[in-house]
Design a protein around this motif. Sequence first.
Motif, short mmCIF file in Angstrom:
data_model
loop_
_atom_site.label_atom_id
_atom_site.label_comp_id
_atom_site.label_asym_id
_atom_site.label_seq_id
_atom_site.Cartn_x
_atom_site.Cartn_y
_atom_site.Cartn_z
N LEU A 304 -5.81 -4.13 5.07
CA LEU A 304 -5.69 -4.53 3.67
C LEU A 304 -5.79 -6.04 3.51
CD1 LEU A 304 -2.86 -2.10 2.47
CD2 LEU A 304 -5.18 -2.21 1.57
N PHE A 311 -3.73 -6.32 -1.53
CA PHE A 311 -2.87 -5.23 -1.98
C PHE A 311 -3.03 -4.95 -3.48
CE2 PHE A 311 -0.88 -6.59 1.90
CZ PHE A 311 -0.41 -5.40 2.47
N VAL A 349 2.91 2.30 1.89
CA VAL A 349 1.66 1.74 2.41
C VAL A 349 1.12 2.61 3.53
CG1 VAL A 349 0.65 -0.23 3.64
CG2 VAL A 349 2.22 -0.62 1.73
#
Length: 422
Positions: A304, A311, A349
């Motif tokens: 990411l 994010f 996540v």
Amino acid sequence: MNPACATMKRRASASFEDREEILSKRLKDDRRDNDGMSEDIRLRMDASQIVDELEQELQCGCCSALVYRPVIVNPCQHFFCGSCCMLWIKNGGTNCPACRGVSGSVTPSRAIQRMVDLFLRAAPHKARLERERHQADAIYTNGPMRIPLPREPSPEPAIHQNTDLARPCPHCDPGNPWGWRCPQPIPDPTTDAERAWHLDDGAPPGHGYCGNCENLLALNAPTTTKCDMCQVSFCGIGIQGRCVAAALLSQHPHNMSDIGDLITSSEVYDCFDGNTIEVEIMIDYLSAQRLSPRHIYREIVAHLQSQPRGFAPLIELELFADVHGVASGTDPDPTAPRSRICRICATEVLLWGLRDWWIRERQKGFLEEDVLRRKDCPDGWGCQKQKDLGAYASLPPWMNQEYLQNFDVVHARECEFNWFGL
């Protein structure tokens, strides 16, 4: 000898004398009856009795059928079908299914398997149906497994639920051991009732609630940290290692400490759209490579961070909204870089990026050859064959015959679920 004593002695009664003759006659009659029965018939009767008794001894402790691919639970030594034990773990089992004892490990039992093989040589008609074996093989192939330890309940929040007045936080006391005092200390309602703060008015000025222990905290205290994802603060005092928003790559995902936690998490299967076969392949791969959920989480975070928007897509999806029992703050800039994260947001996540991580991991070529040889399913994303097993994961494999007739095990194990829908 005293004559009187001599006159008292007498011979045994006739009934006693006849008893030996009666017993002897019965034994002779029994011998004649046995001689009239052929030796072959007696052997068949004995063998049939042994088969029945041995079948009882080799029953699985879960399904009460002849054990298939047996595994043994240590240290209690109870044994079960490998597939039954795997289903027990997937359904949240945290101890031995038979005695409920804490388990150290579950390993395949070669000794019991040899007994089953010998038993089936003597009684091949007792073997499981082929459909049942295929279904069990789709759930459990071979190898050790681990029953997760029972989780200790989280400590009760120390927040005072039965009062309308706020209590001082750890930093409000002038002599607190952390060396920093709140610039706006909360009045102690027991000594200063007139200035006491009513909780109906919200958190006291300069204070908030810890996202883990839910105690009052000083927002500007050196021990206080804030999660950049959910915007919730953590006291750093209540529970060490848990009441903290740590640096992104150093955080531990909540309830995801080892592979056993992935196995027992229904959310992992949701990440794969109910594709049980692909999840099992991934779990086997993680076990062989000794990869932990934290390792996967770190690789997802690194991926990411390498993307242009970072994010931001997760923030836009409101992935971290309302994940705690306390109110969160406002995000001052949704496009700002993220450096700290709490344990629960770390799990979010992990689950969000797990499937895409697995797609990238498969492309590295480390999987077993038989897995790499699989061809894409012609149905692509619409493939249902690899999802059916998940719907019946809570049932023993012989409970739903109609399902077994419709389930194509070969297709489910040998095709590649095409995640790209090509």
